[in-house]
Design an enzyme around this catalytic site. Structure first.
Site, short mmCIF file in Angstrom:
data_model
loop_
_atom_site.label_atom_id
_atom_site.label_comp_id
_atom_site.label_asym_id
_atom_site.label_seq_id
_atom_site.Cartn_x
_atom_site.Cartn_y
_atom_site.Cartn_z
N ARG A 105 -33.79 34.28 -6.48
CA ARG A 105 -33.98 33.69 -5.15
C ARG A 105 -34.51 32.27 -5.33
O ARG A 105 -34.82 31.85 -6.44
CB ARG A 105 -34.93 34.54 -4.31
CG ARG A 105 -36.34 34.62 -4.85
CD ARG A 105 -37.25 35.41 -3.93
NE ARG A 105 -38.54 35.62 -4.57
CZ ARG A 105 -39.53 36.34 -4.06
NH1 ARG A 105 -39.36 36.93 -2.90
NH2 ARG A 105 -40.66 36.47 -4.69
N ASN A 143 -40.05 31.23 3.20
CA ASN A 143 -40.96 32.20 2.59
C ASN A 143 -41.59 31.56 1.37
O ASN A 143 -40.90 31.09 0.47
CB ASN A 143 -40.20 33.46 2.15
CG ASN A 143 -41.14 34.57 1.72
OD1 ASN A 143 -41.90 35.09 2.54
ND2 ASN A 143 -41.13 34.90 0.44
N GLU A 144 -42.91 31.54 1.36
CA GLU A 144 -43.65 31.04 0.20
C GLU A 144 -43.01 29.79 -0.41
O GLU A 144 -42.46 29.81 -1.52
CB GLU A 144 -43.81 32.13 -0.86
CG GLU A 144 -44.70 33.25 -0.41
CD GLU A 144 -45.08 34.22 -1.53
OE1 GLU A 144 -44.37 34.25 -2.56
OE2 GLU A 144 -46.08 34.93 -1.37
N GLU A 298 -48.90 39.04 3.74
CA GLU A 298 -48.49 40.03 2.74
C GLU A 298 -49.67 40.36 1.84
O GLU A 298 -50.44 39.47 1.49
CB GLU A 298 -47.43 39.47 1.78
CG GLU A 298 -46.12 39.08 2.35
CD GLU A 298 -45.22 38.47 1.27
OE1 GLU A 298 -45.50 38.64 0.07
OE2 GLU A 298 -44.26 37.79 1.64
N GLU A 346 -37.36 43.88 -7.20
CA GLU A 346 -38.70 44.33 -6.83
C GLU A 346 -38.78 45.83 -6.59
O GLU A 346 -39.64 46.30 -5.85
CB GLU A 346 -39.17 43.53 -5.61
CG GLU A 346 -39.29 42.06 -5.96
CD GLU A 346 -39.94 41.21 -4.88
OE1 GLU A 346 -40.81 40.40 -5.21
OE2 GLU A 346 -39.54 41.35 -3.72
N LYS A 347 -37.89 46.59 -7.26
CA LYS A 347 -37.91 48.03 -6.98
C LYS A 347 -39.18 48.70 -7.48
O LYS A 347 -39.52 49.78 -7.06
CB LYS A 347 -36.67 48.71 -7.54
CG LYS A 347 -36.49 48.67 -9.03
CD LYS A 347 -35.24 49.47 -9.41
CE LYS A 347 -34.94 49.41 -10.89
NZ LYS A 347 -34.47 48.08 -11.31
C1 GLA Z 1 -44.31 37.27 -2.54
C2 GLA Z 1 -43.04 37.22 -1.73
C3 GLA Z 1 -42.47 38.57 -1.44
C4 GLA Z 1 -42.55 39.45 -2.66
C5 GLA Z 1 -43.98 39.53 -3.14
C6 GLA Z 1 -44.15 40.42 -4.35
O1 GLA Z 1 -45.44 37.39 -1.79
O2 GLA Z 1 -43.20 36.52 -0.53
O3 GLA Z 1 -41.13 38.38 -1.03
O4 GLA Z 1 -41.76 38.90 -3.66
O5 GLA Z 1 -44.40 38.25 -3.51
O6 GLA Z 1 -45.47 40.51 -4.77
#
Ligand code: GLA
Length: 639
Positions: A105, A143-144, A298, A346-347
């Protein structure tokens, strides 16, 4: 809505039959908000310019029907494979000059104009279609930012870096002066000679590298602004992006925070500081928003998948972690992610619904947490007041990341976390402050290796102490100005007058420690400090000052010339706090976190988080609160 509760919801990973069950389980757990659409670009736009939104209409309708608010994301953090195939020049380039490929990603170069155009196009589609959907309560831009691609070393970045430098320095004379290019024959005579910092035969120019980090951070803020501007054309709902206040320090969040409508952050426990690091990240999120309640966008119900050895949380740890965030001002407790994935990178990351299903420790605690947060609705909007602050500044960190420095053992983040941990052990609630920020609300300010310190910041600290404040200054503070040029005349440079101590040379320790007269130990660092009016509280065995206190105006400046062990640091913090008149929130054993949230009308709560294996009593002047081993008690205080 009270305290919001939920997590990232990625229904596209699951067959449609699962969605109805998701809604039922969300209701059972008390979920009232989910983040959606974060990684949905390829499902929204399977081919460039061809959009498929019907499946997502259904998702949002389901959420609305079930009374669950959507925090709707723009899906721009993960461009689809067609993007990489059609626009390979828009992929990020690493420090070795290699262009990265699609397959995970964030495969885009933050400086790419093509990326920006495509990101804004999908943002516009999403904003136009869903701005008025009844489920949508807020926007989650991207996102981040910078999680994996904060710095790209592409041609596009070089072009934009040159423009950024021209804006900053005006002309090449300004650039040459700021970068100190008289050293090693580096004077630039044309802008075309200036590049992003690619590999060099030996040590690179530190000011060049520092400016590239500043530029890269700015690029990401600019991407946020561009998307937010598009969304704003269609919606007046609040917008944010999820920061990472405890990790990934590639973005200057002090700058970024000015651009969002409210602060949200993601946090994952990391060794060695774990729940103490969590407390820092939470305090920092609050501070970035000027004290306003913030959103924990998160965290994890249990293990993550990216740490090598991924520790599953102990029973009750999920509850303690969530409540620590709540204690420190969060009005929303959310997780990555709703359902643990079966496939993909991320499974092995935990979720609210684990692989094991509802007959599991995680699900039982997720339900319990939802019920407890539901009962705490009254806390919504309450705030946290701190009398202490710890300084933190990215530019200081970036400067210290440079390879050539007095000792590689000095790690700015480690120093910050070590000093913060001492405040945490002392039960003192702290804000995080920028070195040039307003310190007038504090009594105690901790300065952990703030090596890069502008004159304004040094004067800010002087003003604070002159007016009666107390500072605790660690070694390697006040050493260089914002161009990374060393202050002359002795160390600690810009802070020499304030601390009343002058060192003419640093003596980093090579493979030993230094014994202190008090019985403590210093490590990493020593100085040949001579006092200039300061009182000596502790010394090395040869009599060189290790801990000094200087009266300055109405206040006091504590200074350490070595990195002391935790027990010694606890004594120093206790002395500085006593000088400052700062008390712990309550009397509690070390390892028990107590933070007060209060409303302006006087209602207040003590959130007591017991990290110990034994039952404890938390005492205030008025009452004693029983907090069982490993548990959290949210205690309404008597008015
Ligand atoms: C970040 C991302 C999420 C995920 C988590 C895993 O916070 O925003 O999409 O990848 O890490 O810890």
């Amino acid at each position: 809505m009270g305290i919001a509760y939920g997590g990232d919801y990625n229904p596209e990973q699951w067959p449609r039959e699962t969605w109805a069950e998701d809604m039922a389980l969300m209701r059972e757990a008390g979920v009232n908000r989910v983040s959606v659409g974060i990684f949905s670009w390829a499902k929204f736009e399977p081919e460039e310019g061809r959009f498929e939104f019907e499946w997502f209409d259904e998702v949002l309708d389901l959420l609305a029907d079930n009374g669950i608010e959507a925090c709707l994301a723009t899906p721009t953090a993960s461009p689809p494979p067609w993007f990489a195939a059609s626009y390979p020049e828009a992929l990020p380039v690493d420090t070795e000059g290699r262009r990265l490929t699609h397959g995970s990603r964030q495969a885009f170069d933050p400086s790419s104009d093509v990326y920006l155009a495509k990101a804004l196009a999908i943002t516009e589609q999403v904003a136009r279609r869903y701005a008025d959907h009844p489920a949508v309560g807020m926007w989650h831009i991207h996102n981040e930012y910078g999680c994996h691609n904060a710095r790209s070393y592409s041609e596009a970045a070089t072009a934009k870096f040159r423009t950024w430098l021209r804006d900053r320095y005006g002309d090449l004379d300004g650039l040459n002066a700021a970068w100190g290019t008289a050293f090693w024959s580096q004077a630039y005579s044309s802008w075309e000679q200036v590049f992003v910092p690619l590999p060099t035969p030996t040590i690179a120019n530190p000011a060049h590298v520092l400016d590239f980090k500043r530029f890269s951070s700015h690029q990401l803020t600019r991407l946020y602004d561009a998307e937010a501007t598009v969304v704003r054309r269609y919606s007046d709902k609040p917008m944010t992006t999820n920061f990472m206040t405890g990790s990934h320090p590639e973005i200057d969040l002090w700058e970024f925070a000015e651009h969002v409508d409210f602060v949200s952050t993601d946090h994952y426990l990391e060794r060695p500081f774990e729940h103490v690091g969590l407390a820092f990240a939470a305090d920092y999120a609050r501070s970035l928003g000027g004290g306003k309640p913030w959103v924990l966008m998160e965290h994890s119900t249990s293990a993550v998948n990216w740490q090598g050895r991924n520790r599953a949380k102990a029973p009750r740890e999920l509850i303690r972690n969530s409540m620590s965030h709540l204690a420190r001002g969060a009005d929303a407790i959310m997780f990555f992610q709703w359902r643990a994935s079966r496939q993909g990178a991320e499974k092995w990351h935990s979720g609210m619904v684990p692989h094991a299903g509802t007959d599991s420790k995680i699900w039982r605690e997720v339900r319990e947490l939802g019920a407890r947060l539901g009962d705490l609705a009254e806390l919504e909007g309450s705030t946290v007041t701190a009398e202490a602050a710890i300084l933190w500044d990215y530019q200081n960190l970036w400067a210290q990341e440079h390879e050539a420095k007095p000792t590689a053992d000095l790690d700015a983040m480690r120093v910050r976390d070590t000093y913060y941990a001492a405040l945490w052990r002392a039960g003192i609630t702290a804000d995080v402050a920028h070195p040039e920020g307003d310190l007038s609300g504090y009594r105690l300010v901790v300065v952990p290796a703030v090596y890069l310190m502008s004159r304004d910041a040094a004067e800010n600290l002087e003003r604070f102490v002159r007016g009666g404040g107390t500072v605790l200054v660690s070694p390697y503070s006040g050493i260089a100005d914002e161009t990374d040029a060393v202050y002359l005349g002795g160390y600690p440079g810009a802070l020499t007058d304030l601390v009343g101590v002058r060192s003419d040379e640093f003596y980093p320790l090579i493979d030993d420690t230094v014994a202190l007269a008090s019985g403590g130990t210093g490590s990493i660092w020593t100085e040949t400090a001579a006092t200039r009016g300061a009182e000596v509280r502790d010394t090395y065995l040869d009599g060189t000052p290790a801990w000094t206190v200087n009266r300055y105006g109405e206040g006091r400046a504590h200074y350490l010339t070595t990195f002391v062990d935790d027990a010694t640091l606890d004594r120093v913090v206790a002395a500085a706090a006593s000088d400052a008149g700062v008390e712990p929130t309550a009397e509690a054993p070390a390892g028990v976190e107590v933070v007060r949230r209060s409303h302006v009308d006087g209602r207040s709560w003590l959130v007591c988080v017991n990290h110990l294996d034994e039952d404890v009593k938390v005492k205030t002047a008025a009452e004693a609160i029983d907090v069982p081993a490993g548990e959290v008690v949210v205690h309404a205080e008597r008015a």
